[in-house]
Scaffold this motif. Structure first.
Motif, mmCIF file in Angstrom:
data_model
loop_
_atom_site.group_PDB
_atom_site.id
_atom_site.type_symbol
_atom_site.label_atom_id
_atom_site.label_comp_id
_atom_site.label_asym_id
_atom_site.label_seq_id
_atom_site.Cartn_x
_atom_site.Cartn_y
_atom_site.Cartn_z
ATOM 1 N N ASP A 1 1.838 6.137 66.023
ATOM 2 C CA ASP A 1 2.736 5.199 65.358
ATOM 3 C C ASP A 1 3.056 6.251 64.114
ATOM 4 N N ASP B 1 4.524 5.609 61.417
ATOM 5 C CA ASP B 1 4.453 5.277 59.934
ATOM 6 C C ASP B 1 2.860 5.075 59.395
ATOM 7 N N ASN C 1 0.070 6.770 58.123
ATOM 8 C CA ASN C 1 -0.275 7.907 57.158
ATOM 9 C C ASN C 1 -1.634 8.509 57.316
ATOM 10 N N CYS D 1 -1.606 -0.716 63.063
ATOM 11 C CA CYS D 1 -0.256 -1.039 62.527
ATOM 12 C C CYS D 1 -0.359 -2.064 61.282
ATOM 13 N N GLU E 1 0.036 -1.412 57.422
ATOM 14 C CA GLU E 1 1.136 -2.350 56.719
ATOM 15 C C GLU E 1 0.633 -2.968 55.521
ATOM 16 N N ARG F 1 0.635 0.096 52.927
ATOM 17 C CA ARG F 1 2.044 0.272 52.559
ATOM 18 C C ARG F 1 2.442 -0.788 51.459
#
Lengths: 142, 135
Positions: A26, A28, A30, B78, B82, B85
């Motif tokens: 993925d 996204d 980091n 994920c 998230e 983030r």
């Protein structure tokens, strides 16, 4: 990996480099620190154990010995949180029906019937040493 | 380390092409299995620890399980990412992973992972102290 009350080190079974690669598929994502990597690796192992156990329960319930895709699918369906992320990703069934149960329990023997009295098997004509008695295949041995 | 039987398994995997294991990146480049799946031998070994000794696993089921683990990893990561983030942090840590497991309803993993995290940090602190004492 064992859970012990002593201070034994927990060692995940997977190559950490590979786990990290999968996490980073993925774009996204980091950075991931080493404890996160460790926990993802450990929980992935627990996941396999959990799903294997549940799948095996389905297999057993169907009186089968081979764990199949459909058993995994049913196990996934039965557990809501797992089903939420996994059910749609499972491959579609490759075969519409299981093989008939008779094939699984009673495999057909190669030689089925004894020869009628006064006759010989055609194979006997090809045996060079006619002096010897025909070779008997003893189906009762297993 | 890839053994000859491991290579054979990889070839079989590619020939079988279970849909859960087929992946392409944004540029339509096929992502090699070595990059997106855990080694099937490891996956099968863990399954066999759980299954009764007489049980067998179909090839399709093995490959499917391999794909399922990667889905699991991606899903948890994920969710953890998230959280980072939203909190404007760049690095996913162990607490984020535990939080993700709980949030996703995967409580059977969240509990053990909290304990593992605790022990991992203790172990880490002990190592750090030992290194400092060495000077």
């Amino acid at each position: 990996m064992e859970e012990e009350d002593n201070n034994e080190t927990i060692l995940p079974e997977f190559p950490t480099g590979r786990v990290k690669k999968i996490m980073k598929l993925d774009k996204d994502i980091n950075k991931v620190n080493s404890e996160a990597l460790f926990l993802v690796s450990c929980s992935a192992e627990l996941f396999i154990r959990f799903l294997a156990e549940k799948s095996a329960e389905v297999t057993k319930g169907k009186k089968r010995r081979i764990v199949k895709l459909e058993h995994i699918r049913i196990a996934v369906q039965r557990h809501r949180p797992t089903s939420d992320f996994l059910l749609d990703s499972l491959p579609l069934p490759s075969q519409p029906l299981d093989r008939p149960i008779t094939d699984q329990i009673h495999p057909r023997p190669v030689t089925e019937k004894p020869v009628p009295a006064g006759t010989r098997r055609i194979d006997d004509f090809f045996n060079k040493s006619a002096n010897k008695s025909p070779i008997q295949i003893d189906n009762e041995e297993s | 380390m890839v053994t000859s039987s491991g290579l054979l398994e990889m070839e079989d995997n590619m020939a079988a092409g279970a849909s859960i294991n087929a992946q392409y990146d944004d540029d339509d480049n096929y992502i090699r299995e070595q990059e997106r799946l855990l080694p099937i031998a490891n996956v099968v070994r863990i399954m066999k620890q759980i299954l009764p000794p007489y049980a067998k696993i179909s090839k399709e089921a093995k490959e499917t399980m391999q794909g399922c683990v990667s889905e699991f990893i991606g899903f948890v990561t994920c969710e953890a990412s998230e959280k980072c983030r939203k909190e404007r942090r760049k690095t996913v840590n162990g607490d984020d992973v535990c939080w993700a497991l709980e949030t996703l309803g995967l409580d059977e993993y969240a509990g053990p992972m909290k304990r593992y995290l605790h022990r991992y940090r203790e172990h880490d602190r002990a190592d750090h102290r030992a290194n400092q004492e060495k000077g």
